[in-house]
Every structure is written in C-alpha cells, then in structure tokens.
Scaffold this motif. Structure first.
Motif, mmCIF file in Angstrom:
data_model
loop_
_atom_site.group_PDB
_atom_site.id
_atom_site.type_symbol
_atom_site.label_atom_id
_atom_site.label_comp_id
_atom_site.label_asym_id
_atom_site.label_seq_id
_atom_site.Cartn_x
_atom_site.Cartn_y
_atom_site.Cartn_z
ATOM 1 N N ALA A 160 -0.777 -24.387 1.354
ATOM 2 C CA ALA A 160 -0.645 -23.578 0.374
ATOM 3 C C ALA A 160 0.514 -23.085 -0.155
ATOM 4 O O ALA A 160 0.944 -22.472 -1.090
ATOM 5 N N VAL A 161 1.662 -23.364 0.728
ATOM 6 C CA VAL A 161 2.907 -22.828 0.535
ATOM 7 C C VAL A 161 3.728 -23.491 -0.650
ATOM 8 O O VAL A 161 4.321 -22.661 -1.559
ATOM 9 N N PHE A 162 3.465 -24.599 -0.684
ATOM 10 C CA PHE A 162 4.203 -25.540 -1.946
ATOM 11 C C PHE A 162 3.909 -25.206 -3.194
ATOM 12 O O PHE A 162 4.803 -24.888 -4.191
ATOM 13 N N PRO A 163 2.788 -25.034 -3.629
ATOM 14 C CA PRO A 163 2.110 -24.352 -5.190
ATOM 15 C C PRO A 163 2.682 -23.055 -5.114
ATOM 16 O O PRO A 163 3.391 -22.676 -6.320
ATOM 17 N N ILE A 164 2.756 -22.124 -4.199
ATOM 18 C CA ILE A 164 3.116 -20.841 -4.203
ATOM 19 C C ILE A 164 4.740 -20.843 -4.618
ATOM 20 O O ILE A 164 5.410 -20.279 -5.244
ATOM 21 N N ALA A 165 5.312 -21.802 -3.593
ATOM 22 C CA ALA A 165 6.789 -21.736 -3.755
ATOM 23 C C ALA A 165 7.311 -22.435 -5.214
ATOM 24 O O ALA A 165 8.315 -21.848 -5.638
ATOM 25 N N SER A 166 6.649 -23.388 -5.708
ATOM 26 C CA SER A 166 7.075 -23.674 -7.008
ATOM 27 C C SER A 166 6.960 -22.624 -8.112
ATOM 28 O O SER A 166 7.711 -22.566 -8.893
ATOM 29 N N ALA A 273 2.068 -24.790 -11.838
ATOM 30 C CA ALA A 273 2.463 -24.480 -10.451
ATOM 31 C C ALA A 273 2.808 -26.026 -9.714
ATOM 32 O O ALA A 273 3.518 -25.736 -9.088
ATOM 33 N N LEU A 274 2.100 -26.686 -9.996
ATOM 34 C CA LEU A 274 2.032 -28.104 -9.320
ATOM 35 C C LEU A 274 3.011 -29.099 -9.998
ATOM 36 O O LEU A 274 3.578 -29.963 -9.268
ATOM 37 N N VAL A 275 3.524 -28.782 -11.232
ATOM 38 C CA VAL A 275 4.456 -29.595 -11.862
ATOM 39 C C VAL A 275 5.887 -29.316 -12.319
ATOM 40 O O VAL A 275 6.672 -30.004 -12.951
ATOM 41 N N GLY A 276 5.991 -27.833 -11.542
ATOM 42 C CA GLY A 276 7.556 -27.440 -11.924
ATOM 43 C C GLY A 276 7.597 -26.209 -11.963
ATOM 44 O O GLY A 276 8.637 -25.591 -12.224
ATOM 45 N N GLY A 277 6.466 -25.140 -11.692
ATOM 46 C CA GLY A 277 6.554 -23.771 -11.655
ATOM 47 C C GLY A 277 6.152 -23.360 -12.921
ATOM 48 O O GLY A 277 6.148 -23.948 -14.122
ATOM 49 N N ALA A 278 5.970 -21.940 -12.899
ATOM 50 C CA ALA A 278 5.306 -21.161 -14.026
ATOM 51 C C ALA A 278 6.780 -21.121 -15.108
ATOM 52 O O ALA A 278 7.762 -21.004 -14.754
ATOM 53 N N LYS A 279 6.425 -21.633 -16.317
ATOM 54 C CA LYS A 279 7.608 -21.181 -17.380
ATOM 55 C C LYS A 279 7.266 -20.002 -18.267
ATOM 56 O O LYS A 279 6.191 -19.556 -18.503
#
Length: 279
Positions: A160-166, A273-279
C-alpha cells in the motif's frame, strides 16, 4: 515507416511474454472455467450454489469482511509510514525505507509462522503475559479472524505504500505553501489540502490491498487454523480434500471475475497514482 518499426519491434519483444501468459495462465483458466460448467454434470448448477449454499455464502462474506478490514488498517498504517518516508527528516526517511523494504525479503510463509510463534497459546506474548501475572490462562489469539487480520495487514502494508508515495511525491508544493500563507494551521493543511490531494494514491493502495486480500491463502490457513476459511482456502479444500471440482472451479472463476472488476476500477480511478503521481 519509421513510426511502425518501433511498434513492430516492441510487439516482437513482447511475444515471449504473451506466449508465456497464454500457456501459463489463459489456457489453465479456460480449463477451470470448463470444469465449472461440466462437473459433475453440464450446466450452471455450481454457480447456483454460490448463492444458495450456506457454507459458500459464509465464506464469501467472511472473505469480503476480512478484506475490507485489512484494507482499512493497511492503508491507514501505510499512509502514516509513507508520510514519514516522503516528508520526514533524513534519518526518519532512511528508517522508514528500511521498514518498508525489509518485509519484501521475508517470505509470507515465514511471516505467518512468526506470528504463530508470537500469538499461539504457548507463544511469546502469552508466555510474557503469564510470567508478568497479567493473565492466568493463555489468551486465544490464533485460530480466529483477529490473527488472520494481523498477519495479512503486516504482509500488505508495504504494497500500500508505493501508490501513496507516488501520489505524495507528485503534489504541487505551491498549493501547500499557498494554503500555509493564507493562515491554515498544520492540522487544517493536512486534512483539508494534503489528504484530498493524495486521494488517488489512497484509492490505488486500497484497491491493490483488497485484490491481494481476496486471494490470500497461506496466512489464513496457518493463523486461522481452519476456523476462518477464506475463498482461496475453500477452493483448495474443494479441489484436494473433499473433491468437488465443479464448485471449486466455479469459486475460482468468480474470484477471477471479482479481481478483474477491481483491477478495472483500479486503472479507471487510481491510474495517476500508479503511473507517476497525481498531476
């Protein structure tokens, strides 16, 4: 012509992977799907059992209930860890990264037995409590949903950490500075600005964890002790212990359909969130 060559090259490079997926996953799944409508006799009888068999219904409800609880606790814990990992001091970031990465090097089986050694009647926790005189009899911490949830949450937090971190790393710091400049307190800034801006990451983490939770087998089997059976374990029981291949196949197809739907929602609502973070 130049535009087509890279596409063809990419397709050729992907062919081995596509062939592997076809023979390792698609062909076996089609065989399972055929069993679900041919065993023990042709028809949709096994799918009808999913809505009429009390045992199957209880397992389905337990699976979704445990999946929802595990998702909630995993995402909340992951959010706190990720916040420290992304925005903490240097030593805090290093410690958080260590805590996130170490679990990936330990197998799910080892972790499940570790929790069993800690929570069982003769485990470390009960031994300490009895030695301290806090309890006179061992606490029943295994063989129930509590231990299953604890073990699953422990395993799924890093995922769960990585999508949130992104999502956190893709935040526009100017928005946070503007809110701070307009007099927002730290708490108000966090709940009214920071958290809403990371919602895509939260949604992505929740869907990833939920998908994993639906198909968990080892942890519920070991920590549940056969008393908290989930869908994956029921499939195993129907396939190998009390042979009912038709029902086991129907459960498998249903699980795949649910996971496919959840993944569709994941890429529909949490793709940023999975391909580079919110824009």
């Amino acid at each position: 012509m130049n535009g087509r060559t890279p596409a063809r090259t990419a397709l050729l490079l992907m062919l081995p992977l596509l062939a592997f997926l076809l023979f390792a996953y698609i062909v076996p799944f089609l065989g399972i799907a055929r069993w679900s409508v041919t065993e023990p006799e042709p028809g949709l009888t096994q799918y009808a059992k999913l809505g009429s068999d009390p045992l199957v219904q209880s397992v389905l409800l337990r699976t979704f209930r445990i999946g929802a609880i595990v998702t909630l606790f995993s995402v909340v814990a992951a959010y706190m860890i990720t916040y420290v990992w992304v925005r903490g001091k240097r030593w805090q970031r290093r410690l958080a990264a260590f805590c996130i990465l170490i679990p990936f090097w330990i197998s799910v089986l080892t972790r499940a037995f570790g929790w069993l050694a800690l929570l069982s009647n003769r485990g470390l926790l009960n031994t300490w409590l009895q030695a301290a005189g806090i309890v006179s009899q061992p606490l029943a911490l295994t063989g129930q949903e509590f231990s299953v949830i604890v073990g699953m949450v422990h395993f799924l937090i890093p995922f769960a950490v990585f999508p949130i971190a992104s999502s956190m790393r893709g935040l526009d710091e100017r928005v946070l500075l503007a809110a701070r400049g307009m007099g927002a307190s730290r708490l108000r800034l966090f709940w009214s600005v920071f958290v809403p801006m990371t919602l895509p990451g939260i949604a992505g983490a929740a869907l990833v964890v939920f998908v994993f939770a639906l198909g968990f087998f080892v942890t519920p089997a070991i920590l549940g002790g056969g008393r908290s059976v989930m869908m994956a374990e029921l499939v195993y029981i129907r396939m190998f212990q009390s042979p009912d291949w038709g029902l086991g196949a129907a459960l498998s197809v249903t699980m795949v359909a649910i996971v496919a739907l959840t993944m569709a929602l994941l890429f529909r609502y949490a793709k940023p969130a999975l391909v580079g973070g919110a824009k």
